[in-house]
Every structure is written in structure tokens, then in C-alpha cells.
Design an enzyme around this catalytic site. Structure first.
Site, PDB file in Angstrom:
ATOM      1  CB  CYS A 107     -27.953  61.089  92.852  1.00 14.09           C
ATOM      2  SG  CYS A 107     -28.901  62.639  93.017  1.00 14.09           S
ATOM      3  CG  HIS A 210     -30.456  60.247  88.845  1.00 12.51           C
ATOM      4  ND1 HIS A 210     -30.741  59.351  89.845  1.00 12.51           N
ATOM      5  CD2 HIS A 210     -30.487  61.478  89.421  1.00 12.51           C
ATOM      6  CE1 HIS A 210     -30.960  59.996  90.972  1.00 12.51           C
ATOM      7  NE2 HIS A 210     -30.809  61.292  90.742  1.00 12.51           N
ATOM      8  CD  GLU A 212     -30.656  56.239  88.195  1.00 13.22           C
ATOM      9  OE1 GLU A 212     -31.281  56.978  88.976  1.00 13.22           O
ATOM     10  OE2 GLU A 212     -29.427  56.362  87.981  1.00 13.22           O
TER      11      GLU A 212
END
Length: 242
Positions: A107, A210, A212
């Protein structure tokens, strides 16, 4: 067995009473670190650009890079511009590139990479058919924007994801405008926004999304970190020069 040591620059903004996005970036810092550790890499949080004894660098998410760093509009609607954070991230990235240490950006990390190589950013994305920015869930949290990206053939990313099109979680209002020198787009959204890059010569890769984010399939979440780990191990296995 001693694990390769990976530096992650600390997030320097205090989320207390700040923009909710600052709190989110600080909270998911640990999630990114866990994905690094899952590749049998040792994460060390650092506050200086000294990479002595380190084998890799991961640049996580966070606030916006100061537009003056890339000749942008200083009056643009940016958030959490932190000169100390910009200095730390850009200085440690420069140190990694100089030493040939592998780099992964996530990001903001992708945006830092692009700026470091002389690229520019779109300070605030205009509306499009593809949602990129996270939205409020009405309970003080943020909901990711999910969309598809096309993955380029002959890229490290393609090698690890094993697919030409994947669905990713976004949470950004800025993006790459002009690519930095040596950077190649390796994933692109349907509206043309660059979603991943690799460097043509240096061991550097980055993703705008992202991995995650909750809801990302485990294999897809691991993919950028697996590609990064491959670079780390390749460097460690290379014969010493001189």
C-alpha cells in the site's frame, strides 16, 4: 537455525484521536509482520535507516507521502503527512537499494517505492467504476473495497499467484501516476490504476492492495511475501563478490 532478518520501519504517527485510517494502518502493521514471519523470516521493527545485519526490508501501509516529495499539489486532500515517516521510509529504502537488499512494499509502501525511483502519485483518486478507498462500517471501523486486478505474465507476482486475474482488498485514495525509473507495472485494475510493480533490475516489488485484509484467501495473502522471501533467499545463496 538463524532466520533472515527483515527490517520494518516503525509507524511514527499516534492514532489516538486521529483520522481513523491512521489507527487502521497502525493496527494492521502487526498483520503484515505476521505474514512476513510466516515465510520463516525474522521481523525487526526499526527507527533508523541502518540496515547493517539485515537481509530484507518491508515497507508497510500508512499515511500519505508529502506531495512536495514528488512535485505534487501541497494543497491536495492528503492525510497523516508525517515528514519524519517520509524521511525514515525513503532513507531506509535508499539504503536497501544501495546494498542490493530485497524490498517489499505494501500500500503506502508501493507509493514510497514509486516516489523513491522518481515517480509521481495521483494525490486523490477521482471516482471510477472501480472502488479503491475503504469505507466506514458504521461501527468505528473500515470496510475494504474489493476489486479484480489483471496480473502480468513473466512477473514474480504471476509466478506465485498462478493466475492472470485475482480479487484483492484495497484501502487507498492515492495511486501511481507516472511510474518511477526502472519500475514495471505487474498488476492493473480495470480502471487502469497500477496495483503492483517490480523493478527491472533491483530486487524490489510492491503491491497497492492489502494482502493482510481479512477475507483474502490464505494463498493469495501469502503470495507477495513468498515472492519477497524468494528474493531474500536468492541473495543469501549468491556467492560473495570480492
Amino acid at each position: 537455525m538463524t532466520l533472515p532478518r527483515i527490517a520494518m520501519p516503525a509507524r511514527l504517527s499516534d492514532a489516538e484521536g486521529a483520522d481513523a485510517r491512521v489507527g487502521l494502518a497502525n493496527a494492521i502493521f502487526d498483520d503484515v509482520a505476521e505474514l512476513v514471519r510466516a515465510e520463516d523470516l525474522d521481523v525487526v521493527v526499526v527507527r533508523t535507516a541502518d540496515l547493517t545485519g539485515f537481509d530484507g526490508l518491508v515497507l508497510p501501509g500508512g499515511g500519505d507521502v508529502d506531495p512536495t516529495r514528488y512535485g505534487g499539489d501541497s494543497a491536495a486532500p492528503v492525510y497523516d503527512v508525517n515528514p519524519a515517516q517520509d524521511a525514515l521510509d525513503l532513507d531506509i529504502l535508499a539504503a536497501a537499494v544501495e546494498r542490493g537488499i530485497p524490498v517489499l512494499g505494501v500500500c503506502r509502501g508501493l507509493q514510497v517505492v514509486n516516489v523513491a525511483f522518481g515517480g509521481t502519485l495521483i494525490e486523490d483518486l477521482p471516482a471510477s467504476d472501480v472502488g479503491h478507498a475503504a469505507a466506514s462500517d458504521g461501527c468505528g471501523g473500515l470496510e475494504w473495497a474489493w476489486h479484480d486486478v489483471d496480473v502480468a505474465a513473466d512477473s514474480r507476482l504471476r509466478d506465485v499467484v498462478g493466475a492472470t486475474r485475482i480479487r484483492v482488498a484495497s484501502g487507498h485514495h492515492q495511486a501511481i501516476d507516472r511510474l518511477g525509473t526502472g519500475l514495471v507495472a505487474t498488476a492493473v485494475a480495470d480502471d487502469g490504476i497500477v496495483e503492483a510493480v517490480e523493478h527491472s533490475d533491483a530486487p524490489v516489488l510492491a503491491v497497492q492492495w492489502h494482502p493482510e485484509a481479512e477475507g483474502t484467501p490464505a494463498a493469495l495473502a501469502a503470495a507477495p511475501f513468498a515472492a519477497f522471501a524468494d528474493l531474500v533467499h536468492a541473495r543469501l545463496a549468491a556467492p560473495a563478490i570480492g
